[in-house]
Design a protein around this motif. Sequence first.
Motif, PDB file in Angstrom:
ATOM      1  N   GLY A  56     -11.124   3.331 -23.918  1.00 10.22           N
ATOM      2  CA  GLY A  56     -12.423   3.243 -24.543  1.00 10.22           C
ATOM      3  C   GLY A  56     -13.524   3.774 -23.660  1.00 10.22           C
ATOM      4  O   GLY A  56     -13.416   3.818 -22.430  1.00 10.22           O
ATOM      5  N   SER A  57     -14.617   4.181 -24.312  1.00  8.18           N
ATOM      6  CA  SER A  57     -15.718   4.809 -23.599  1.00  8.18           C
ATOM      7  C   SER A  57     -16.370   3.871 -22.590  1.00  8.18           C
ATOM      8  O   SER A  57     -16.682   4.263 -21.468  1.00  8.18           O
ATOM      9  N   ALA A  58     -16.586   2.611 -22.969  1.00 10.71           N
ATOM     10  CA  ALA A  58     -17.247   1.666 -22.072  1.00 10.71           C
ATOM     11  C   ALA A  58     -16.420   1.432 -20.821  1.00 10.71           C
ATOM     12  O   ALA A  58     -16.945   1.392 -19.698  1.00 10.71           O
ATOM     13  N   ALA A  59     -15.108   1.280 -20.985  1.00 11.11           N
ATOM     14  CA  ALA A  59     -14.236   1.059 -19.844  1.00 11.11           C
ATOM     15  C   ALA A  59     -14.188   2.291 -18.942  1.00 11.11           C
ATOM     16  O   ALA A  59     -14.182   2.175 -17.716  1.00 11.11           O
ATOM     17  N   ALA A  60     -14.147   3.469 -19.559  1.00 10.52           N
ATOM     18  CA  ALA A  60     -14.138   4.704 -18.780  1.00 10.52           C
ATOM     19  C   ALA A  60     -15.422   4.846 -17.984  1.00 10.52           C
ATOM     20  O   ALA A  60     -15.409   5.210 -16.802  1.00 10.52           O
ATOM     21  N   ARG A  61     -16.528   4.564 -18.616  1.00 10.41           N
ATOM     22  CA  ARG A  61     -17.818   4.657 -17.932  1.00 10.41           C
ATOM     23  C   ARG A  61     -17.887   3.669 -16.763  1.00 10.41           C
ATOM     24  O   ARG A  61     -18.368   4.003 -15.684  1.00 10.41           O
ATOM     25  N   GLU A  62     -17.393   2.458 -16.993  1.00 11.39           N
ATOM     26  CA  GLU A  62     -17.413   1.447 -15.930  1.00 11.39           C
ATOM     27  C   GLU A  62     -16.579   1.891 -14.737  1.00 11.39           C
ATOM     28  O   GLU A  62     -16.962   1.692 -13.587  1.00 11.39           O
ATOM     29  N   ARG A  63     -15.455   2.499 -15.030  1.00 15.52           N
ATOM     30  CA  ARG A  63     -14.578   2.930 -13.948  1.00 15.52           C
ATOM     31  C   ARG A  63     -15.141   4.119 -13.189  1.00 15.52           C
ATOM     32  O   ARG A  63     -14.965   4.232 -11.975  1.00 15.52           O
ATOM     33  N   LEU A  64     -15.815   5.008 -13.891  1.00 18.47           N
ATOM     34  CA  LEU A  64     -16.321   6.226 -13.259  1.00 18.47           C
ATOM     35  C   LEU A  64     -17.706   6.063 -12.647  1.00 18.47           C
ATOM     36  O   LEU A  64     -18.091   6.848 -11.774  1.00 18.47           O
ATOM     37  N   ALA A  65     -18.465   5.058 -13.069  1.00 19.54           N
ATOM     38  CA  ALA A  65     -19.854   4.903 -12.645  1.00 19.54           C
ATOM     39  C   ALA A  65     -20.035   4.889 -11.130  1.00 19.54           C
ATOM     40  O   ALA A  65     -20.923   5.583 -10.600  1.00 19.54           O
ATOM     41  N   PRO A  66     -19.243   4.127 -10.367  1.00 15.38           N
ATOM     42  CA  PRO A  66     -19.444   4.126  -8.905  1.00 15.38           C
ATOM     43  C   PRO A  66     -19.205   5.492  -8.284  1.00 15.38           C
ATOM     44  O   PRO A  66     -19.878   5.872  -7.330  1.00 15.38           O
ATOM     45  N   VAL A  67     -18.240   6.237  -8.848  1.00 17.35           N
ATOM     46  CA  VAL A  67     -17.956   7.572  -8.333  1.00 17.35           C
ATOM     47  C   VAL A  67     -19.145   8.486  -8.599  1.00 17.35           C
ATOM     48  O   VAL A  67     -19.584   9.236  -7.709  1.00 17.35           O
ATOM     49  N   LEU A  68     -19.694   8.422  -9.809  1.00 18.27           N
ATOM     50  CA  LEU A  68     -20.824   9.283 -10.163  1.00 18.27           C
ATOM     51  C   LEU A  68     -22.039   8.981  -9.296  1.00 18.27           C
ATOM     52  O   LEU A  68     -22.763   9.899  -8.886  1.00 18.27           O
ATOM     53  N   GLU A  69     -22.269   7.724  -9.017  1.00 20.53           N
ATOM     54  CA  GLU A  69     -23.423   7.345  -8.198  1.00 20.53           C
ATOM     55  C   GLU A  69     -23.318   7.951  -6.804  1.00 20.53           C
ATOM     56  O   GLU A  69     -24.285   8.477  -6.262  1.00 20.53           O
ATOM     57  N   ARG A  70     -22.135   7.886  -6.213  1.00 18.82           N
ATOM     58  CA  ARG A  70     -21.948   8.463  -4.876  1.00 18.82           C
ATOM     59  C   ARG A  70     -22.088   9.977  -4.914  1.00 18.82           C
ATOM     60  O   ARG A  70     -22.690  10.576  -4.010  1.00 18.82           O
ATOM     61  N   LEU A  71     -21.547  10.602  -5.956  1.00 15.32           N
ATOM     62  CA  LEU A  71     -21.612  12.056  -6.053  1.00 15.32           C
ATOM     63  C   LEU A  71     -23.045  12.542  -6.205  1.00 15.32           C
ATOM     64  O   LEU A  71     -23.442  13.542  -5.596  1.00 15.32           O
ATOM     65  N   ALA A  72     -23.831  11.847  -7.010  1.00 12.61           N
ATOM     66  CA  ALA A  72     -25.220  12.252  -7.232  1.00 12.61           C
ATOM     67  C   ALA A  72     -26.028  12.154  -5.949  1.00 12.61           C
ATOM     68  O   ALA A  72     -26.874  13.010  -5.666  1.00 12.61           O
ATOM     69  N   ALA A  73     -25.774  11.135  -5.161  1.00 10.88           N
ATOM     70  CA  ALA A  73     -26.557  10.919  -3.937  1.00 10.88           C
ATOM     71  C   ALA A  73     -26.334  12.023  -2.912  1.00 10.88           C
ATOM     72  O   ALA A  73     -27.215  12.292  -2.089  1.00 10.88           O
ATOM     73  N   ASP A  74     -25.193  12.681  -2.978  1.00 12.94           N
ATOM     74  CA  ASP A  74     -24.843  13.652  -1.940  1.00 12.94           C
ATOM     75  C   ASP A  74     -24.695  15.076  -2.468  1.00 12.94           C
ATOM     76  O   ASP A  74     -24.288  15.960  -1.729  1.00 12.94           O
ATOM     77  N   ALA A  75     -25.025  15.307  -3.729  1.00 15.75           N
ATOM     78  CA  ALA A  75     -24.759  16.601  -4.354  1.00 15.75           C
ATOM     79  C   ALA A  75     -25.531  17.739  -3.704  1.00 15.75           C
ATOM     80  O   ALA A  75     -24.982  18.819  -3.463  1.00 15.75           O
ATOM     81  N   SER A  76     -26.801  17.501  -3.408  1.00 17.97           N
ATOM     82  CA  SER A  76     -27.623  18.566  -2.830  1.00 17.97           C
ATOM     83  C   SER A  76     -27.088  18.985  -1.462  1.00 17.97           C
ATOM     84  O   SER A  76     -26.990  20.181  -1.168  1.00 17.97           O
ATOM     85  N   ARG A  77     -26.726  18.013  -0.635  1.00 20.37           N
ATOM     86  CA  ARG A  77     -26.197  18.346   0.687  1.00 20.37           C
ATOM     87  C   ARG A  77     -24.875  19.105   0.588  1.00 20.37           C
ATOM     88  O   ARG A  77     -24.668  20.097   1.291  1.00 20.37           O
ATOM     89  N   ARG A  78     -23.981  18.647  -0.296  1.00 20.32           N
ATOM     90  CA  ARG A  78     -22.691  19.328  -0.437  1.00 20.32           C
ATOM     91  C   ARG A  78     -22.880  20.785  -0.818  1.00 20.32           C
ATOM     92  O   ARG A  78     -22.214  21.672  -0.284  1.00 20.32           O
TER      93      ARG A  78
END
Length: 407
Positions: free
Chosen positions: A11-33
């Motif tokens: 389900g979408s909600a479960a997928a979002r919950e599982r991926l959310a921490p990964v997305l947060e870390r990726l967004a914080a470091d995207a410009s530097r990468r």
Amino acid sequence: MTDTTLSAPAGSAAARERLAPVLERLAADASRREREHELPTEAVRELAAAGLGALRLPVESGGGGLSFVELGELLVDLAAADSNLPQIFRGQFAFAEDRLVAPPSADRDAWLARFAAGEIVGNAWSETGAVGLGESGTRVRRTPDGPRVDGRKYYTTGSLYADWIDATAKDEDGADVTVLVRTGQPGVVVSDDWDGFGQQLTGTGTAVFDGALADHVYAFSDRFRYQTALYQWTLLTVLAGIAQAVERDAGAALRARTRVYSHGLAPFAKDDGQLQAVIGEVSAVAFTARSLVRSVGETLDAAAATAAERGSAADDAANIRAEIASAQAQVVLSQSVPQAATRLFDTLGASAVSRAAGLDRHWRNARTVASHNPWVYKARIVGDWSVNGTVPPFIWQIGVDRTSTTA
């Protein structure tokens, strides 16, 4: 690649919950990468392990059971975090869909199990140089050890990070086929030599096959019919995510800005109505982009629903609608999102062009994505369909037109 089948989110909600921490870390470091050209290898493997590449699979097959509409919402958020990442998975989504709608078989079951275990597929369809329209320099030959592949591909998005490469080729009879080649084996070299000014971390470089073993060979004519619409839709999610990131970053920078111009309209930039109007324009583009991703996703869901009736009137109509809808959205977003990424600089002044800020990446990435599958041709195709009811082409090639006698 993981050793055991993951318990992928249902389900979408479960997928979002599982991926959310990964997305947060990726967004914080995207410009530097991007600034340091740090390939997101670890991030790709983390997303694959979290089940991103299996979200379209049924829950009973270890997938997330998501519709295209639901998957699109997640991909826009992923692109807002790092626009390279949905494009890296573009080949995976396409080949997984091809196996998902294929007739039941042991081969299909094996592929779904691989996807559920976190294995992913890259893309290798294009060749540069003097290759002719409809031709391929990549060949599959029969050997006592199995089919072997020789050739050189470019624009091999995602292959740098993948377990498998989905490559187009010609077999010994001259038929068009797709071959699935494991990476990491002798005879396969994938290079990070993509030199575009945007989407620099997508691994869109060169793949060379020198007698590489092809584990699977499929007739190209058997591919699922809405693949071109799906490929384009994935790029639409990238553009929509970039628009969302532009709105996010422009608003944050405007709120934090303390310096103003004497001929501005307010003592704080965030309260300047003229600048607020620019952000409003950007916000409208981001809203439109996400809405179009959803609309095209609905047509893909309809096409997927008729896949078992291949060639029927209902299937034909659903595939035409998906192809036209993806082209219509492409025409709009290929122009509006790069423009929004440019308008960002109208709100912030000269300090916004700092390389350290990395705000230029939004325009570069949007402009690069918009250069795929030129929208000017899609506009004509849509117009011909609108005026004359002409069925759009579902497959097209690029190369040298050998029928022409003049340059």
